[in-house]
Design a protein around this motif. Structure first.
Motif, PDB file in Angstrom:
ATOM      1  N   GLN A   1      47.303   0.706  35.572  1.00 31.84           N
ATOM      2  CA  GLN A   1      47.204   1.867  34.686  1.00 31.84           C
ATOM      3  C   GLN A   1      47.257   1.435  33.229  1.00 31.84           C
ATOM      4  O   GLN A   1      46.503   1.932  32.401  1.00 31.84           O
ATOM      5  CB  GLN A   1      48.318   2.882  34.976  1.00 31.84           C
ATOM      6  CG  GLN A   1      48.246   4.134  34.125  1.00 31.84           C
ATOM      7  CD  GLN A   1      46.941   4.885  34.289  1.00 31.84           C
ATOM      8  OE1 GLN A   1      46.461   5.075  35.401  1.00 31.84           O
ATOM      9  NE2 GLN A   1      46.351   5.316  33.189  1.00 31.84           N
TER      10      GLN A   1
ATOM     11  N   PHE B   1      43.950   0.382  32.284  1.00 31.46           N
ATOM     12  CA  PHE B   1      42.919   1.362  32.636  1.00 31.46           C
ATOM     13  C   PHE B   1      41.921   0.777  33.636  1.00 31.46           C
ATOM     14  O   PHE B   1      40.709   0.946  33.529  1.00 31.46           O
ATOM     15  CB  PHE B   1      42.202   1.895  31.382  1.00 31.46           C
ATOM     16  CG  PHE B   1      43.136   2.543  30.396  1.00 31.46           C
ATOM     17  CD1 PHE B   1      43.824   3.699  30.732  1.00 31.46           C
ATOM     18  CD2 PHE B   1      43.336   1.991  29.147  1.00 31.46           C
ATOM     19  CE1 PHE B   1      44.695   4.301  29.833  1.00 31.46           C
ATOM     20  CE2 PHE B   1      44.205   2.587  28.234  1.00 31.46           C
ATOM     21  CZ  PHE B   1      44.886   3.744  28.580  1.00 31.46           C
TER      22      PHE B   1
ATOM     23  N   SER C   1      40.736   1.061  37.130  1.00 32.58           N
ATOM     24  CA  SER C   1      40.718   1.968  38.277  1.00 32.58           C
ATOM     25  C   SER C   1      40.504   1.258  39.603  1.00 32.58           C
ATOM     26  O   SER C   1      40.976   1.733  40.635  1.00 32.58           O
ATOM     27  CB  SER C   1      39.641   3.037  38.082  1.00 32.58           C
ATOM     28  OG  SER C   1      39.955   3.822  36.951  1.00 32.58           O
TER      29      SER C   1
ATOM     30  N   ASN D   1      41.512   8.432  33.254  1.00 30.63           N
ATOM     31  CA  ASN D   1      41.604   7.402  32.207  1.00 30.63           C
ATOM     32  C   ASN D   1      40.681   7.726  31.040  1.00 30.63           C
ATOM     33  O   ASN D   1      41.071   7.610  29.880  1.00 30.63           O
ATOM     34  CB  ASN D   1      41.256   6.019  32.761  1.00 30.63           C
ATOM     35  CG  ASN D   1      42.368   5.418  33.585  1.00 30.63           C
ATOM     36  OD1 ASN D   1      43.514   5.838  33.490  1.00 30.63           O
ATOM     37  ND2 ASN D   1      42.033   4.444  34.401  1.00 30.63           N
TER      38      ASN D   1
ATOM     39  N   LYS E   1      43.518   8.949  28.729  1.00 35.37           N
ATOM     40  CA  LYS E   1      44.048   7.655  28.244  1.00 35.37           C
ATOM     41  C   LYS E   1      45.570   7.589  28.416  1.00 35.37           C
ATOM     42  O   LYS E   1      46.304   7.227  27.503  1.00 35.37           O
ATOM     43  CB  LYS E   1      43.687   7.420  26.782  1.00 35.37           C
ATOM     44  CG  LYS E   1      42.217   7.289  26.524  1.00 35.37           C
ATOM     45  CD  LYS E   1      41.690   6.006  27.096  1.00 35.37           C
ATOM     46  CE  LYS E   1      40.237   5.818  26.679  1.00 35.37           C
ATOM     47  NZ  LYS E   1      39.497   5.024  27.594  1.00 35.37           N
TER      48      LYS E   1
END
Length: 107
Positions: free
Chosen positions: A14, A17, A19, A53, A57
């Motif tokens: 995370q 970012f 995925s 994301n 964010k």
């Protein structure tokens, strides 16, 4: 705090970012419940994480973690591009065989 490795991996994904790495923390049949919707399986989880994301964010700061029966509850301060930021978020995990089988995000 002593977090299970799988949760450390999830938080790192995370933070970056990422995925794909995020979704790899889940079992094949895992479910995520967030904002009134359920996302089932790694592909839907990856797509959901990509979307959130891009839109929010979200950055997470761990505040607390505790285990209750089969549930691990991670309390975080979540900040990002959303109304009410920052906000306390609770990540309610079920972990089986070193993978996340269920995640319910609540505030």
């Amino acid at each position: 705090m002593d977090l299970p490795i799988i949760l450390k991996n999830l938080l790192k994904a995370q933070e970056n970012f990422d995925s794909i790495s995020y979704s790899e923390c889940f079992s094949d049949n895992a479910q995520v419940f967030d904002e009134g919707k359920t996302h089932k399986g790694k592909e839907e989880i990856k797509d959901w994480n990509e979307k959130t994301n891009e839109e929010y964010k979200t950055k997470l700061e761990v505040i607390d973690v505790f285990n209750e029966d089969k549930m691990t509850v991670l309390t975080t301060m979540g900040s990002g591009n959303f109304d009410g930021s920052p906000i306390i978020l609770k990540y309610n995990f079920e972990i089986e065989n070193d993978k996340i089988s269920s995640l319910k995000i609540t505030s």
